[in-house]
Design a protein around this motif. Structure first.
Motif, PDB file in Angstrom:
ATOM      1  N   UNK A 279       0.843  -1.184   0.000  1.00 29.07           N
ATOM      2  CA  UNK A 279       0.000   0.000   0.000  1.00 29.07           C
ATOM      3  C   UNK A 279       0.886   1.243   0.000  1.00 29.07           C
ATOM      4  N   UNK A 280       1.005   1.961  -1.139  1.00 30.05           N
ATOM      5  CA  UNK A 280       1.787   3.208  -1.157  1.00 30.05           C
ATOM      6  C   UNK A 280       1.012   4.334  -0.492  1.00 30.05           C
ATOM      7  N   UNK A 281       1.732   5.224   0.176  1.00 26.72           N
ATOM      8  CA  UNK A 281       1.080   6.333   0.850  1.00 26.72           C
ATOM      9  C   UNK A 281       2.035   7.524   0.879  1.00 26.72           C
ATOM     10  N   UNK A 282       1.464   8.695   1.136  1.00 17.84           N
ATOM     11  CA  UNK A 282       2.236   9.926   1.229  1.00 17.84           C
ATOM     12  C   UNK A 282       2.680  10.129   2.664  1.00 17.84           C
ATOM     13  N   UNK A 283       3.968  10.371   2.835  1.00 16.41           N
ATOM     14  CA  UNK A 283       4.521  10.596   4.170  1.00 16.41           C
ATOM     15  C   UNK A 283       4.324  12.058   4.530  1.00 16.41           C
ATOM     16  N   UNK A 284       3.600  12.357   5.614  1.00 19.08           N
ATOM     17  CA  UNK A 284       3.365  13.765   5.967  1.00 19.08           C
ATOM     18  C   UNK A 284       4.605  14.405   6.593  1.00 19.08           C
ATOM     19  N   UNK A 285       4.567  15.733   6.640  1.00 18.98           N
ATOM     20  CA  UNK A 285       5.599  16.529   7.310  1.00 18.98           C
ATOM     21  C   UNK A 285       6.990  16.286   6.733  1.00 18.98           C
ATOM     22  N   UNK A 297      -0.139  -5.667   3.401  1.00 20.44           N
ATOM     23  CA  UNK A 297      -1.446  -5.055   3.659  1.00 20.44           C
ATOM     24  C   UNK A 297      -2.563  -5.689   2.842  1.00 20.44           C
ATOM     25  N   UNK A 298      -2.324  -6.782   2.162  1.00 21.69           N
ATOM     26  CA  UNK A 298      -3.339  -7.351   1.284  1.00 21.69           C
ATOM     27  C   UNK A 298      -4.235  -8.353   1.988  1.00 21.69           C
ATOM     28  N   UNK A 299      -5.009  -9.036   1.175  1.00 20.18           N
ATOM     29  CA  UNK A 299      -5.888 -10.058   1.714  1.00 20.18           C
ATOM     30  C   UNK A 299      -7.162 -10.200   0.916  1.00 20.18           C
ATOM     31  N   UNK A 300      -7.950 -11.195   1.278  1.00 19.65           N
ATOM     32  CA  UNK A 300      -9.227 -11.470   0.622  1.00 19.65           C
ATOM     33  C   UNK A 300     -10.308 -11.636   1.677  1.00 19.65           C
ATOM     34  N   UNK A 301     -11.520 -11.162   1.347  1.00 25.56           N
ATOM     35  CA  UNK A 301     -12.664 -11.305   2.237  1.00 25.56           C
ATOM     36  C   UNK A 301     -13.878 -11.734   1.415  1.00 25.56           C
ATOM     37  N   UNK A 302     -14.613 -12.705   1.944  1.00 27.09           N
ATOM     38  CA  UNK A 302     -15.795 -13.224   1.266  1.00 27.09           C
ATOM     39  C   UNK A 302     -16.955 -13.244   2.258  1.00 27.09           C
ATOM     40  N   UNK A 317     -25.846 -16.488   7.675  1.00 27.28           N
ATOM     41  CA  UNK A 317     -24.849 -15.531   7.214  1.00 27.28           C
ATOM     42  C   UNK A 317     -23.459 -16.049   7.560  1.00 27.28           C
ATOM     43  N   UNK A 318     -22.523 -15.988   6.606  1.00 28.73           N
ATOM     44  CA  UNK A 318     -21.164 -16.461   6.824  1.00 28.73           C
ATOM     45  C   UNK A 318     -20.138 -15.497   6.258  1.00 28.73           C
ATOM     46  N   UNK A 319     -18.982 -15.409   6.900  1.00 26.03           N
ATOM     47  CA  UNK A 319     -17.887 -14.534   6.478  1.00 26.03           C
ATOM     48  C   UNK A 319     -16.583 -15.307   6.584  1.00 26.03           C
ATOM     49  N   UNK A 320     -15.752 -15.199   5.548  1.00 20.13           N
ATOM     50  CA  UNK A 320     -14.428 -15.812   5.512  1.00 20.13           C
ATOM     51  C   UNK A 320     -13.430 -14.733   5.108  1.00 20.13           C
ATOM     52  N   UNK A 321     -12.363 -14.583   5.873  1.00 22.68           N
ATOM     53  CA  UNK A 321     -11.350 -13.576   5.570  1.00 22.68           C
ATOM     54  C   UNK A 321      -9.966 -14.172   5.768  1.00 22.68           C
ATOM     55  N   UNK A 322      -9.073 -13.847   4.858  1.00 26.99           N
ATOM     56  CA  UNK A 322      -7.671 -14.240   4.941  1.00 26.99           C
ATOM     57  C   UNK A 322      -6.863 -12.989   4.600  1.00 26.99           C
ATOM     58  N   UNK A 323      -6.287 -12.367   5.585  1.00 26.59           N
ATOM     59  CA  UNK A 323      -5.687 -11.051   5.380  1.00 26.59           C
ATOM     60  C   UNK A 323      -4.328 -10.943   6.063  1.00 26.59           C
ATOM     61  N   UNK A 324      -3.543  -9.978   5.569  1.00 28.36           N
ATOM     62  CA  UNK A 324      -2.249  -9.672   6.157  1.00 28.36           C
ATOM     63  C   UNK A 324      -2.431  -8.758   7.365  1.00 28.36           C
ATOM     64  N   UNK A 325      -1.443  -8.774   8.250  1.00 26.06           N
ATOM     65  CA  UNK A 325      -1.423  -7.885   9.410  1.00 26.06           C
ATOM     66  C   UNK A 325      -0.196  -6.978   9.284  1.00 26.06           C
TER      67      UNK A 325
END
Length: 423
Positions: A279-285, A297-302, A317-325
């Motif tokens: 995830x690219x971002x702008x560094x403040x200051x 920062x990636x991952x998948x959610x269903x 109702x069901x949720x499955x997520x596999x994500x980075x920390x």
């Protein structure tokens, strides 16, 4: 010998006059060299920035002279070195003051001190009118669709609701300054808050599938339990969704798709989302701007849901997520991952006599084989929770005043266990 000696005297006098001439030339050259170096050297510009009304120093003001820039200190002082000589435009800016411009004449190799006065300029803000509305506040499905494709975007900024998403985590609502784990979200009467973190992911709910959202602001712990410290969001879904599908793309490689529709008493929906690993971002200051990349920062959610209308309404109702920390920007975790699974089954009846019951199962796993600090870990947590409610509503009318009285009982229980938590 005498004639030879008399011939040697002029030679001696000539030897004395030559150093004197040479010394004069050297002195002339010595004075010319510094003057020539100063004529070509840069100048220095220093001074202070003051409030034109109070004459107090203005700290944090941006000072620019050509391509050079600096910031004033606590005493309002600034210093710009290596400024090209000649006429230079000095520009000074600070929030809360009108910008100032001044043309300064700089001499080569010399130092110039100036004081800049900034005129206070209050920041103009759009007027905000706050109206106190007792009781519940509702918004319809069409208004939700115009505000955003999912409830995370549609409810952000509505009636004091703020939806914040940390990285690829849940888009949890906050109500009027509450914490993201202090707002209870009920979809068709069943909670969607994570039993462990207390947060509800509104990005999993499509605005097209929602008939209405009702906000009960403030503490609602008496009627809704200890999860509702900041408020309650009551979400009622539609039962007449036309078959439809949608896809979307977001910044930094985000992709998503959703399918949904109704067939008789059955309503079904499914959605999926993928986010890029970096995830690219702008560094403040950072002077002149700066760019950084946040790794992992990636991952998948269903998510999928089924609802069956009838005298007894059933919900699955069901949720499955596999994500980075990714961790924090100051302490990133380049290899940590999390897996979340949850499944909810519920049934309810409506009317004067109402009842509901739900059973939810979930598991979560966090793994990091090489954390930046501490030892590697593989933590697994799982659990089950249930709710049951039974009540009776009685309409009341007296002297033109209408209302209702309700009497009910509710019970809930949760049991979790894992590597880092006892049952």
């Amino acid at each position: 010998m005498s004639r030879h000696g008399s011939a040697a005297r002029p030679l001696t006098r000539l030897h004395v006059r030559l150093p004197a001439s040479l010394l004069a030339s050297l002195l002339t050259l010595a004075f010319a060299l510094p003057h020539s170096a100063a004529a070509q050297g840069p100048a220095r510009l220093l001074g202070r920035v003051l409030d034109a009304v109070t004459q107090r120093p203005v700290a944090g003001a941006e000072v620019r002279a050509g391509e050079l820039a600096g910031t004033t200190g606590d005493d309002g002082a600034f210093l710009l070195g290596n400024v090209p000589s000649g006429r230079v435009e000095l520009r000074v800016r600070r929030i809360g003051f009108a910008p100032a411009r001044e043309v300064v004449e700089l001499l080569p190799g010399l130092e110039r001190a100036v004081n800049v006065l900034l005129q206070p300029l209050p920041i103009r803000l759009d007027s905000v009118i706050a109206t106190a509305t007792p009781g519940a506040i509702a918004i319809g499905g069409e208004d939700l669709e115009r505000r955003g494709g999912d409830l995370a975007r549609a409810l952000d900024g509505w009636e004091g609701v703020v939806v914040r998403r940390s990285g690829n985590g849940p888009a949890a609502p906050q109500v009027r300054g509450s914490g993201p784990d202090e707002v209870l979200v009920l979809v068709d009467g069943f909670p969607v808050n994570d039993p462990l973190t207390g947060r509800a992911d509104l990005s999993r709910i499509s605005s097209r599938e929602v008939a209405s959202v009702t906000l009960l602001p403030g503490a609602q712990t008496v009627r809704a339990g200890n999860r509702a410290i900041g408020g309650v969001l009551l979400v009622e879904t539609r039962r007449d969704v036309r078959p439809e599908g949608s896809t979307w793309t977001g910044s930094h490689g985000a992709l998503g798709a959703r399918l949904g529709g109704s067939a008789g008493p059955l309503t079904a929906s499914a959605s999926g989302e993928r986010q890029a690993a970096d995830f690219p971002y702008t560094v403040p200051n950072v002077r002149g701007g700066g760019e950084g990349v946040r790794r992992n920062t990636g991952g998948e959610q269903w998510a999928a849901s089924l609802a069956l209308a009838g005298p007894v309404e059933l919900v699955l109702r069901g949720i499955v997520a596999d994500r980075d920390l990714p961790g924090t920007t100051t302490n990133p975790t380049p290899s940590a991952r999390a897996q979340d699974r949850s499944l909810l089954v519920g049934a309810r009846t409506t009317g004067r006599r109402y009842s509901s019951a739900s059973l939810q199962w979930l598991e979560a796993r966090a793994v990091d084989p090489a954390p930046p600090t501490g030892a590697a870990y593989d933590a697994y947590t799982h659990g089950i929770g249930g709710t049951a409610e039974l009540g009776y509503r009685l309409p009341l009318s007296l002297a033109g005043w209408g209302g209702a009285a309700a009497l009910g009982a509710e019970t809930r229980g949760n049991r979790f266990a894992g590597d880092a938590i006892r049952a």
